[in-house]
Design a protein around this motif. Structure first.
Motif, PDB file in Angstrom:
ATOM      1  N   LYS A 278       0.855  -1.188   0.000  1.00 33.34           N
ATOM      2  CA  LYS A 278       0.000   0.000   0.000  1.00 33.34           C
ATOM      3  C   LYS A 278       0.895   1.243   0.000  1.00 33.34           C
ATOM      4  CE  LYS A 278      -3.666  -2.341   2.570  1.00 33.34           C
ATOM      5  NZ  LYS A 278      -4.423  -2.411   3.827  1.00 33.34           N
ATOM      6  N   ARG A 303      -4.692  -1.498  -7.673  1.00 29.25           N
ATOM      7  CA  ARG A 303      -5.808  -2.260  -7.122  1.00 29.25           C
ATOM      8  C   ARG A 303      -6.962  -1.324  -6.757  1.00 29.25           C
ATOM      9  NH1 ARG A 303      -1.625  -3.862  -3.880  1.00 29.25           N
ATOM     10  NH2 ARG A 303      -2.740  -3.171  -2.008  1.00 29.25           N
ATOM     11  N   GLU A 304      -8.178  -1.851  -6.830  1.00 29.50           N
ATOM     12  CA  GLU A 304      -9.352  -1.016  -6.553  1.00 29.50           C
ATOM     13  C   GLU A 304      -9.257  -0.322  -5.205  1.00 29.50           C
ATOM     14  OE1 GLU A 304     -12.997  -3.129  -7.086  1.00 29.50           O
ATOM     15  OE2 GLU A 304     -12.526  -3.701  -9.156  1.00 29.50           O
ATOM     16  N   SER A 305      -8.708  -1.032  -4.213  1.00 32.01           N
ATOM     17  CA  SER A 305      -8.592  -0.457  -2.865  1.00 32.01           C
ATOM     18  C   SER A 305      -7.595   0.705  -2.814  1.00 32.01           C
ATOM     19  CB  SER A 305      -8.156  -1.539  -1.872  1.00 32.01           C
ATOM     20  OG  SER A 305      -6.919  -2.112  -2.266  1.00 32.01           O
ATOM     21  N   GLU A 306      -6.735   0.826  -3.844  1.00 33.93           N
ATOM     22  CA  GLU A 306      -5.720   1.888  -3.886  1.00 33.93           C
ATOM     23  C   GLU A 306      -6.094   3.028  -4.835  1.00 33.93           C
ATOM     24  OE1 GLU A 306      -1.997   1.493  -2.341  1.00 33.93           O
ATOM     25  OE2 GLU A 306      -3.736   0.966  -1.126  1.00 33.93           O
ATOM     26  N   SER A 326      -7.001  -2.589 -12.717  1.00 36.56           N
ATOM     27  CA  SER A 326      -7.089  -2.993 -11.309  1.00 36.56           C
ATOM     28  C   SER A 326      -6.268  -4.254 -11.019  1.00 36.56           C
ATOM     29  CB  SER A 326      -8.546  -3.219 -10.902  1.00 36.56           C
ATOM     30  OG  SER A 326      -9.139  -4.203 -11.733  1.00 36.56           O
TER      31      SER A 326
END
Length: 451
Positions: A278, A303-306, A326
């Motif tokens: 991250k 990534r989608e979370s990033e 993603s």
């Protein structure tokens, strides 16, 4: 009635970066005539369904059959040890009762309690490390008290390794206080009893880490069995073996490969920081503007979370020059003729993949073993350079731009590409021409079958 074949039960730690190398080893063992059962947690199996079409799969429990997302490591690991020990024992006994007795358990080093289960059941055991030999040698020296923490010197000398600065060491060694639970797991728990295993498997090959492997093999039953890359990218011995077999993230394969097919040779900078890293918002911004300012196309896995960390309107403003996805089919990407270099966190899997496919690297290590891998990429294998962070730990946009220019252009870039090709050839030879990796696998199989 089927003639008895040696039967290996293989148990990885249930994250993608640990499952895939062990799954590849399972395929190679099966190709050599060993019966293989691949074990994974109930939650993971129910989440992904089929792990591999060619490998028999069974499940055990980690104590979190509904998922362990958000569970702290210091809570998860003891629970996994208790419930995992019980359910692994039940699985081995079940296989025995069904006429498929297990001859050997090959377990992830993150699950050291598997050795106790194997001993209790009278089954031999091999520990599988998904890190380099160099990193495990460092951890072993810390665990034995031969390298004291916190570090008092700026540099260290460890047998089998080049001189290292504190900043070249894994983060759990250079900054143990930052992650006490992780430091305990990596530096102590996984090293605690590994010398008692019948075999110690490393996902590397002899030519890559010759000095440290030679040193460790004098005192330990070390076997190098890598690189555990799908066979069709290397020696092509296992037909149709083009995928690892497991993706916890859905790759945007069609969009990604179509876009790459329209780019010219060595014109694209590929950027990916793996499945776990991250980046800070500031680092994402600097990387974004460094890529935008460069004269090359870029393919960036975010990534989608990033994705919320990307600068506002960056995707729109770089349309045509870059493609942000993603998740992608990393091996296909690295093997594509348009890729000129790889900006990577230097996780061991990504490092081995780039090395095996001959792709120059720009190293931006984040934590764990990545700083040590980056040191080898830059100074030992000389197939990439490390992007130096500033005093705040941020790699600035101008540094990113300079690194891209160095690797993609000029004399230094030519030398890096030449070295990258050399390592690509050596990786293939390790599996193709009776190199040490293939010999070690065959030697293990023959000993297993003879017993």
């Amino acid at each position: 009635m089927e003639t008895h074949r040696a039967h290996c039960l293989i148990l990885p730690y249930p994250v993608q970066g640990h499952i895939n190398p062990m799954l590849q080893f399972a395929k190679r063992l099966q190709h050599e005539g060993v019966k293989v059962t691949f074990a994974t947690t109930k939650f993971l199996f129910e989440t992904v369904g089929e792990v591999s079409a060619s490998i028999s799969v069974e499940t055990i429990s980690d104590g979190y059959d509904e998922g362990a997302n958000g569970i702290a490591m210091e809570i998860y690991f003891p629970r996994f040890q208790k419930v995992g020990s019980e359910t692994l024992t039940e699985l081995v006994l079940k296989l025995q009762d069904s006429g498929r007795p297990v001859d050997c358990i090959i377990y992830d080093a993150f699950l050291p309690w598997c050795l106790d289960v194997a001993k209790d059941l009278g089954v031999r055991a091999g520990v599988f490390f998904t890190q380099s030999c160099a990193v495990n040698n460092i951890y072993n020296h810390v665990h034995k008290g031969l390298l004291k923490l916190p570090l008092e010197e700026s540099g260290v000398d460890i047998p089998g390794l080049p001189p290292l600065l504190a900043s070249d060491l894994p983060s759990f060694v250079s900054n143990p206080g930052l992650y006490p639970a992780s430091t305990q797991m990596f530096v102590h728990d996984q090293i605690e009893n590994f010398e008692e295993a019948d075999w110690i498997f490393f996902n590397t090959f002899y030519g890559l880490e010759e000095e440290v492997i030679h040193w460790m093999a004098k005192i330990l039953p070390v076997k190098t069995i890598g690189p555990t890359i799908p066979s069709m990218y290397l020696e092509k011995r296992l037909e149709d073996d083009k995928q690892y077999g497991l993706n916890l993230f859905k790759p945007m394969t069609n969009a990604c490969m179509s876009w790459l097919n329209e780019r010219s040779i060595n014109s694209v900078v590929y950027v990916s920081f793996g499945s776990l890293a991250k980046l800070e918002v500031k680092q994402m911004e600097e990387l974004a503007w460094g890529l935008r300012a460069s004269s090359y196309h870029f393919l960036w896995v975010v990534r989608e979370s990033e994705s919320k960390k990307l600068p506002k309107d960056f995707v729109k403003e770089t349309f045509g020059k870059g493609l942000i996805i993603s998740w992608g089919p990393q091996l296909d990407v690295l093997a594509h003729k348009s890729i000129g270099c790889f900006i990577t966190h230097c996780g061991w899997n990504s490092t081995l993949e780039a090395l095996s496919l001959g792709v120059p690297m720009i190293a931006m290590p984040q934590w764990t073993d990545q700083s040590t891998n980056a040191k080898f990429v830059n100074d030992i294998w000389k197939m990439g350079i490390k992007a130096q962070p500033d005093e705040n730990g941020i790699v600035r946009r101008d540094v990113i731009g300079q690194c891209i220019s160095i690797v993609m252009e000029g004399e230094i870039g030519q030398e890096i590409r030449k070295n990258a090709k050399k390592w690509k050839d050596l990786a293939r030879q390790a599996l193709e021409e009776g190199g040490s990796s293939d010999e070690n696998t065959k030697d293990f199989v023959s000993k297993l079958i003879q017993s």
